[in-house]
Scaffold this active site. Structure first.
Site, mmCIF file in Angstrom:
data_model
loop_
_atom_site.group_PDB
_atom_site.id
_atom_site.type_symbol
_atom_site.label_atom_id
_atom_site.label_comp_id
_atom_site.label_asym_id
_atom_site.label_seq_id
_atom_site.Cartn_x
_atom_site.Cartn_y
_atom_site.Cartn_z
ATOM 1 N N ASP A 121 57.140 85.867 30.930
ATOM 2 C CA ASP A 121 55.544 85.696 30.940
ATOM 3 C C ASP A 121 54.954 85.796 32.042
ATOM 4 O O ASP A 121 53.788 85.932 32.193
ATOM 5 C CB ASP A 121 55.483 84.376 29.952
ATOM 6 C CG ASP A 121 56.255 83.215 30.475
ATOM 7 O OD1 ASP A 121 56.919 83.388 31.728
ATOM 8 O OD2 ASP A 121 56.419 82.431 29.933
ATOM 9 N N ASP B 293 65.933 83.763 29.245
ATOM 10 C CA ASP B 293 65.702 82.662 29.836
ATOM 11 C C ASP B 293 66.276 81.413 29.314
ATOM 12 O O ASP B 293 66.243 81.317 27.876
ATOM 13 C CB ASP B 293 64.206 82.316 30.063
ATOM 14 C CG ASP B 293 63.670 83.260 30.916
ATOM 15 O OD1 ASP B 293 64.289 83.672 31.950
ATOM 16 O OD2 ASP B 293 62.295 83.905 30.609
ATOM 17 N N MET C 109 59.966 58.052 41.586
ATOM 18 C CA MET C 109 60.555 56.900 40.508
ATOM 19 C C MET C 109 59.103 56.821 39.775
ATOM 20 O O MET C 109 58.224 57.075 39.982
ATOM 21 C CB MET C 109 60.761 55.633 41.519
ATOM 22 C CG MET C 109 62.174 55.762 42.377
ATOM 23 S SD MET C 109 62.283 54.006 42.920
ATOM 24 C CE MET C 109 61.083 53.837 44.047
ATOM 25 N N GLU D 181 60.660 64.180 29.273
ATOM 26 C CA GLU D 181 61.756 63.441 29.616
ATOM 27 C C GLU D 181 61.539 61.942 29.350
ATOM 28 O O GLU D 181 62.503 61.119 28.651
ATOM 29 C CB GLU D 181 62.152 63.567 30.965
ATOM 30 C CG GLU D 181 62.912 65.130 31.210
ATOM 31 C CD GLU D 181 61.975 66.015 31.829
ATOM 32 O OE1 GLU D 181 60.525 65.699 31.673
ATOM 33 O OE2 GLU D 181 62.254 67.287 31.955
ATOM 34 N N PHE E 120 55.026 58.159 38.296
ATOM 35 C CA PHE E 120 55.964 59.117 39.156
ATOM 36 C C PHE E 120 55.214 59.795 40.188
ATOM 37 O O PHE E 120 54.320 60.479 39.670
ATOM 38 C CB PHE E 120 56.577 59.989 38.114
ATOM 39 C CG PHE E 120 57.716 60.977 38.838
ATOM 40 C CD1 PHE E 120 58.992 60.484 39.074
ATOM 41 C CD2 PHE E 120 57.247 62.230 39.253
ATOM 42 C CE1 PHE E 120 60.026 61.333 39.463
ATOM 43 C CE2 PHE E 120 58.075 63.064 39.744
ATOM 44 C CZ PHE E 120 59.462 62.733 39.978
ATOM 45 N N THR E 121 55.631 59.928 41.248
ATOM 46 C CA THR E 121 54.945 61.010 42.323
ATOM 47 C C THR E 121 56.112 61.695 42.617
ATOM 48 O O THR E 121 57.351 61.227 42.951
ATOM 49 C CB THR E 121 54.434 59.997 43.425
ATOM 50 O OG1 THR E 121 55.128 59.387 44.253
ATOM 51 C CG2 THR E 121 53.218 59.383 42.739
ATOM 52 N N ALA E 122 55.985 62.677 43.610
ATOM 53 C CA ALA E 122 57.059 63.635 44.293
ATOM 54 C C ALA E 122 57.623 62.751 45.351
ATOM 55 O O ALA E 122 58.639 62.858 45.539
ATOM 56 C CB ALA E 122 56.345 64.934 44.452
ATOM 57 N N LYS F 230 62.959 53.377 37.612
ATOM 58 C CA LYS F 230 63.712 54.250 36.988
ATOM 59 C C LYS F 230 63.251 55.663 37.893
ATOM 60 O O LYS F 230 62.267 56.189 38.150
ATOM 61 C CB LYS F 230 63.314 54.547 35.528
ATOM 62 C CG LYS F 230 64.134 55.960 34.769
ATOM 63 C CD LYS F 230 63.096 56.350 33.668
ATOM 64 C CE LYS F 230 62.187 57.167 34.306
ATOM 65 N NZ LYS F 230 61.118 57.413 33.247
#
Lengths: 707, 553
Positions: free
Chosen positions: A542, A325, A402, A366, A396-398, A415
């Site tokens: 896993d 992986d 941003m 990140e 941040f949201t999906a 960002k």
């Protein structure tokens, strides 16, 4: 799947953890264990036990014969007794080797047993998801059945293996992994498996029991390290067949020697005939064979890997293809910010400042790496949220894709994904420069992830630049892949990334091949394809969706953090959950086979010297010309035969550490390995006994009755 | 021209001729056994036998076919010998005694050609031609067929079929052995060997006495005797007889015939497994040991020890002066490293160490290059053992030609390696333990022990050469010899075919740098080492009490 030519990685940047040392070493021979194993060694003299090892059984029968002969004979009594004692010692030494190997496992099993003490389980009789008021019932842990639900709270020991179905808890698994840092176990997902005997440190979880009492993970571990369920592996069986047939040939050669000796006028005594048989049959490897196998499993246990069968360890040595992986094996867990690229005349310092601001509330790895880069690269101290009064953080949201911050002076910093941020700029009356689009595409093309930073001050938005996030390839991994290539093993990287990104990482890490945008089905298909071409495949996994592939692979290493389905499907479990260990497992498998082969070669090559010691001693009296064969110049016939037998016994003791440790293994091509081992163990096996027998003869020639 | 120059020239020409011929012949044999066109004559034979030539057999069926064929062969030869007195072309010979007939039938069916009789005074022409010579072809073809079946096991993948025994037997006989024999026989006749039905030619010698010269179909039998690695002479003196082997040229040509098929089969093997280098590695093992043993025999026979030898310049007792040391040593070494057993000089008269080399050649199990077919399958079994030990040392389940050596394969290889030495040791031991067989020894002391060892080694390795000096036409040696020859021929074949069957079922494993290379000099050296070590360790005590005791002073 695409094929890449392996490329050298650039010099590793900065601060990654150094590659772990991986040379195969092993436990040393502890004199205390040697002493402790003596009673066990004598117990194994029982012929019913001994018969399982045909070579040593022949030695034992021989020892019985010489004992009888020594008791009844009246001539050369000291000689007969000396041979008898050393023959018994030969058998005992072989048993010591096995007992020592087992002893190390026994100590480990004792530790495990302590964790397996009786626990009371709090069984929930009518638990259903979401139900808070299920009835609770106290039962002994041993009475739990499959599918029972139990509740465990902070400070309590989990009564059996299972999956967490409700709640989240930190669990102390040091009892099985030896790792003291607690781990998080939560319902759903790939971290739901808990092991009986481990302890909940915080919170409350409900566990669904997935193993029967007596068949839990710890039970299996105990059985494995104790060697109770040890079965001979295919290679071991094949080697035993070879050794048995050699034993028969030499037995015949000696038995039929007697009529020839009679014809020649020099009939030989029982003691000498038995001594000749024992000297010729491959006692060295016969004595050490099972110790080598047990020690090989033990080396895995020492590295916190549990092999469910010796067969799996052997298969590891045969592996042709490794499926690895990407995340966690080839790259360090997550992407990291490595560069700030400003656009349109923006100062890099300004971009770094904005990037840091926008990431303060971004707690993803990140986001953290952006803050770290700003600090290390540009000396920007990390500002705490409280330091910016009136600032409002945008998480941040999906949907928005941003994150950022709205400062009290009306300045907004954002960002995020390129398309989302560009859209935001346009909505705020700005125009993203063309240069930005090129930069973003450029980063994507080399496998990186671009994040665009923008700000809005005074009503208009403008782009500040791009943050370059990239996968960090582990230091030293390219060298490991190069080693694997010299061993003839192909590495394939498995990743969910798009082919472009995958290729960039493959090039950098030097992996032979990759499978991009991989689904569990793709993985399975790849394994089957490799296997149909005659390759043996090893992989780690896993998740529950890895289970079918783990079962299909010839060597499937499940991570201990994984689901119980994965652990059930694989044939090994890595308690440290370190996927890189697959490479070490392969090396241990190879080392196990090499040790067997090397000691077999050594054992057979030894016979030449023993013939030169014993035959002239036996027949010099009738054919004086045969003294020319006494190239070692041994003192007398009795001292020559005694020396050969003593050497034969002592070499077993001398080689026990090697059998337990395994012969030195360096990853290299088959030709190089063969040449090296032939020189050391073939030529060494030919020469060493000449020296050893001569030295022993020099000592014992002074003993009356033998010299 | 000095003797040694003549010796090197002979050997050099021999190597050259073999180097030229092995490739086309090896490729031809590969084509013969892999092609799917039948000749018309072959179709007729299949119809007569009721065989479907397209039917592939499992290893067990292949084995049963071979055993059935061989059982009938033993019976047929036995009957021919027993009732030859009542048949035509008997040349006046009465039926052969039961024990001798049994021994001879077993001997010729097993490609051994151990002879407890003098051909010219025991066997009629019909027995020689229809009994013994037929077996010279058939037993050679059986050996090649079994080797081919094993090679198919390596070459094939995921099948339980090893080919058709009847087709292999027929094609090898019709397309390989018969045509080559016709050419070879013509060359021998041109060289001066006889081939006629002249029963007895009486000539008067210069001293006035008369001598009976027995003629017969000699050259036609001589060629297959050598080429099929049979070795059973028409005359008692075998290739030392001027009618069988008249001059140095025929002598050289017979050595060539002995070696040409066994060496060529390595090429066949390489071709069939799709990697010629594998065939050449095996060939290198064979050539190395053959050259070494020929050189050693020459060296020992040329070494001057003892007054008589010094006077003669070399150990010339029992050797044909026309052939000299080189022609005799090369023949002796070649006939013992192959399972031929023809002799042009008397091995009993060799120096102790020269004789030891000859007996050791046979003890190696007739694999360098060994009997036709038998040599190839024998050395492949030893290569399997070598690969196993070597393969472990590179850290993988050992593989040979893409096939894994697992417990099943190891079992068959180990049993193969065990069978022949067990028979040699047990029967030599018994012969020395009992009074009656011991009384057959004509020379007491270590030489007598060597004679018995040589006899059973020769029979158990299906060589058939005799050390002489042992009166073997007795009930004991006839009966035990027949048993030893049959067991040592067919028990190993069972293991060979079983291994072939087990290999064919395996999926071929691809080669990588992690695979132990089996085409490099290192592997060649290892196989040689394994052969010498296993054989040396097994027989060292017996050799010490025989030739070493005699030769070391």
């Amino acid at each position: 799947m695409a094929t890449t030519t392996p490329a050298r990685p650039p010099a590793a940047a900065g601060k990654q953890a150094p590659a772990e040392p991986h040379r195969i070493g092993g436990g040393l021979l502890d004199p205390k264990i040697l002493w402790k194993s003596l009673p066990g060694a004598f117990k194994k003299l029982d012929p019913r036990v001994q018969v399982r090892n045909p070579v040593m059984f022949v030695v034992e029968v021989g020892a019985v014969l010489t004992t009888y002969s020594a008791i009844t004979s009246s001539t050369r009594v000291p000689f007969a007794w000396t041979i008898t004692v050393w023959l018994w010692l030969t058998v005992v030494f072989a048993n010591v080797a096995e007992a020592v190997a087992e002893g190390r496992g026994k100590a480990q099993a004792a530790t495990l047993r302590r964790t397996k003490r009786e626990t009371m389980a709090r069984r929930l009789t009518d638990w259903r998801p979401g139900r808070e008021d299920a009835r609770e019932q106290g039962v002994p842990g041993t009475e739990l059945r499959l599918g029972d639900h139990v509740v465990v709270e902070a400070g309590q020991v989990i009564p059996g293996d299972g999956d967490v179905v409700e709640g989240v808890a930190s669990v102390d698994e040091s009892a099985i992994t030896g790792e003291s840092a607690p781990v998080i176990r939560e319902s759903g997902g790939d971290r739901s498996a808990v092991t009986g005997g481990t302890k909940v440190l915080s919170d409350r979880i409900v566990v669904k029991i997935t193993s029967k009492p007596g068949e839990t993970f710890i039970d299996r571990m105990i059985a494995l390290v104790e060697g109770a369920s040890r079965q001979k592996t295919p290679n071991e069986v094949a080697l035993n067949i070879l050794l048995a047939s050699l034993t028969i040939v030499f037995l015949l050669a000696v038995v039929t020697l007697q009529p020839m000796a009679f014809y020649s006028g020099a009939p030989q005594s029982i003691v000498i005939m038995v001594a000749l048989v024992v000297a010729l049959i491959p006692t060295t490897i016969g004595a050490l064979l099972s110790a080598i196998g047990i020690a090989g499993m033990d080396r895995l246990v020492q590295r916190n890997v549990l092999a469910m069968s010796g067969r799996a360890v052997e298969a590891a040595g045969d592996v042709n293809t490794l499926l690895l992986d990407k995340t966690g094996t080839i790259t360090i867990g997550n992407r990291q910010a490595t560069e700030f690229l400003p656009v349109g005349g923006v100062q890099v310092q300004e971009l770094a400042d904005a990037a840091q601001l926008s990431s303060l509330a971004d707690y993803t790895p990140e986001g953290r790496s952006i803050v770290v880069l700003a600090k290390q690269g540009f000396g920007l101290r990390q500002r705490e949220e409280g330091e910016l009064p009136g600032a409002e953080f945008v998480e941040f949201t999906a949907q928005t894709r941003m994150s950022g911050v709205d400062l009290h002076d009306g300045r907004q910093v954002r960002k995020g994904a390129s398309s989302a941020v560009r859209e935001w700029i346009r909505q705020s009356g700005g125009t993203p420069p063309e240069e930005l689009g090129q930069m973003v595409d450029g980063i994507s093309a080399v496998g990186g992830t671009p994040l665009v930073v923008a700000e809005r001050a005074n009503g208009t938005a403008r782009a500040l630049g791009v943050i370059y996030l990239k996968d960090i390839v582990k230091e030293g991994i390219a060298e490991r892949f190069a080693e694997l290539r010299t061993m003839g093993i192909k590495t394939v990287m498995i990743t969910g990334d798009n082919p472009l990104t995958a290729r960039a990482i493959a090039d950098e890490s030097g992996v032979d091949d990759f499978l991009a945008e991989a689904t569990p089905e793709d993985k399975m298909e790849l394994i089957k394809k490799e296997q149909s071409g005659g390759h043996l495949v090893a992989m780690t996994g896993d998740g529950t969706n890895d289970a079918p592939a783990l079962a299909q692979a010839d060597v499937g290493v499940a991570m201990n953090t994984g689901t119980s389905a994965a652990k059930e499907a694989g044939n090994m479990v890595d308690l440290d959950s370190n996927p890189t260990k697959l490479i070490e497992i392969v090396e241990i498998g190879k080392q196990l086979l090499i040790t067997r082969g090397a000691l077999t070669t050594f054992s057979i090559a030894n016979d030449v010297a023993k013939y030169f010691a014993m035959l002239p001693a036996m027949f010099e009296s009738v054919y004086p010309g045969l003294r020319h064969l006494n190239v070692m110049g041994l003192h007398s016939p009795t001292s020559a035969i005694t020396s050969a037998i003593i050497f034969n016994a002592l070499i077993i003791i001398a080689l026990i550490p090697l059998a337990l440790r395994g012969v030195r293994y360096r990853p290299s091509s088959a030709s190089a390995l063969l040449r090296r081992n032939l020189w050391i163990y073939g030529l060494g096996g030919l020469i060493i006994p000449f020296i050893g027998i001569k030295l022993i003869d020099l000592i014992i020639m002074n003993i009356p009755g033998i010299g | 021209m000095s003797g040694s120059v003549a010796g090197f020239l002979q050997a050099g020409l021999l190597v050259l001729a073999l180097a030229v011929c092995h490739r086309p012949l090896g490729d031809y044999i590969a084509r013969v056994v892999t092609g799917d066109r039948d000749w018309r004559a072959e179709k007729a034979i299949y119809r007569m036998m009721g065989v479907d030539p397209r039917a592939d057999q499992r290893w067990s069926v292949y084995l049963r076919s071979m055993l059935a064929f061989s059982a009938i062969s033993v019976l047929a030869v036995y009957l021919f010998e027993r009732i030859q007195g009542h048949l035509f072309l008997s040349n006046g010979m009465p039926g052969v005694t039961p024990d001798l007939a049994w021994n001879t039938a077993a001997s010729f069916t097993t490609n051994t050609n151990w002879q407890n009789y003098s051909g010219e005074t025991t066997m009629g022409y019909l027995t020689q031609m229809s009994g013994l010579a037929v077996q010279n072809f058939a037993s050679a073809a059986v050996g090649i067929a079994i080797a081919i079946a094993l090679v198919r096991g390596f070459a094939r993948s995921r099948t339980d079929r090893l080919g058709n025994f009847w087709v292999d037997l027929t094609r090898i006989t019709v397309r390989v052995l018969l045509p080559l024999s016709v050419i070879g026989a013509l060359i021998l006749v041109a060289g001066g060997a006889v081939d006629n039905f002249t029963a007895t030619h009486v000539i008067h010698t210069l001293t006035g006495s008369s001598q009976n010269m027995v003629g017969g179909p000699v050259a036609s039998q001589e060629v297959i005797k050598e080429m099929g690695n049979n070795g059973g002479g028409f005359y008692n003196a075998n290739s030392a007889h001027p009618f069988e082997n008249p001059n140095p040229f025929t002598n050289w040509f017979e050595i060539f015939l002995i070696l040409v098929i066994p060496f060529s089969l390595c090429r066949t093997f390489g071709r069939m497994v799709g990697d010629n280098r594998q065939g050449y590695a095996i060939l290198s093992v064979m050539v190395t040991i053959w050259v070494a043993s020929a050189a050693l025999v020459s060296f020992f026979e040329n070494s001057h020890a003892g007054t008589a030898l010094r006077a003669a310049g070399a150990a010339m007792e029992g050797k044909n002066v026309a052939f000299g040391i080189p022609g005799s040593s090369l023949f002796a070494a070649s006939t013992t490293v192959t399972s031929t057993g023809a002799v042009n000089s008397f091995h009993d008269s060799y120096t102790p160490f020269g004789g030891a080399v000859l007996i050791f050649n046979m003890m190696m199990g007739e694999v360098t290059p060994g009997g036709v077919g038998a040599g190839l399958y024998g050395i492949l079994m030893l290569a399997v053992i070598t690969v196993f030990v070597g393969g472990l040392m590179v850290g993988r389940t050992p593989e040979y030609i893409g096939k894994k050596i697992r417990p099943a394969e190891m079992k068959y290889a180990a049993l193969y390696v065990l069978a022949t030495p067990a028979l040699v040791l047990i029967f030599s031991g018994l012969a020395l333990a009992f009074r009656v067989p011991r009384e057959s020894i004509l020379n007491p002391g270590p030489h007598g022990l060597t004679e018995i060892m040589y006899a059973y080694t020769s029979m158990a390795n299906n060589n058939g050469s005799a050390f002489a000096g042992l009166a073997t036409n007795t009930t004991w040696y006839n009966v035990t010899g027949g048993i030893v020859m049959l067991l040592s021929r067919f028990a190993p074949m069972i293991f060979v075919l079983a291994l072939g069957g087990s290999l064919a079922k395996q999926q071929t494993v691809p080669v990588s740098v992690g695979t132990m290379p089996t085409h490099k000099p290192l592997f060649v050296g290892m196989v040689i080492g394994v052969i010498l070590l296993i054989v040396g360790l097994t027989y060292f005590p017996a050799l010490a009490l025989g030739p070493f005791a005699e030769g070391l002073h």
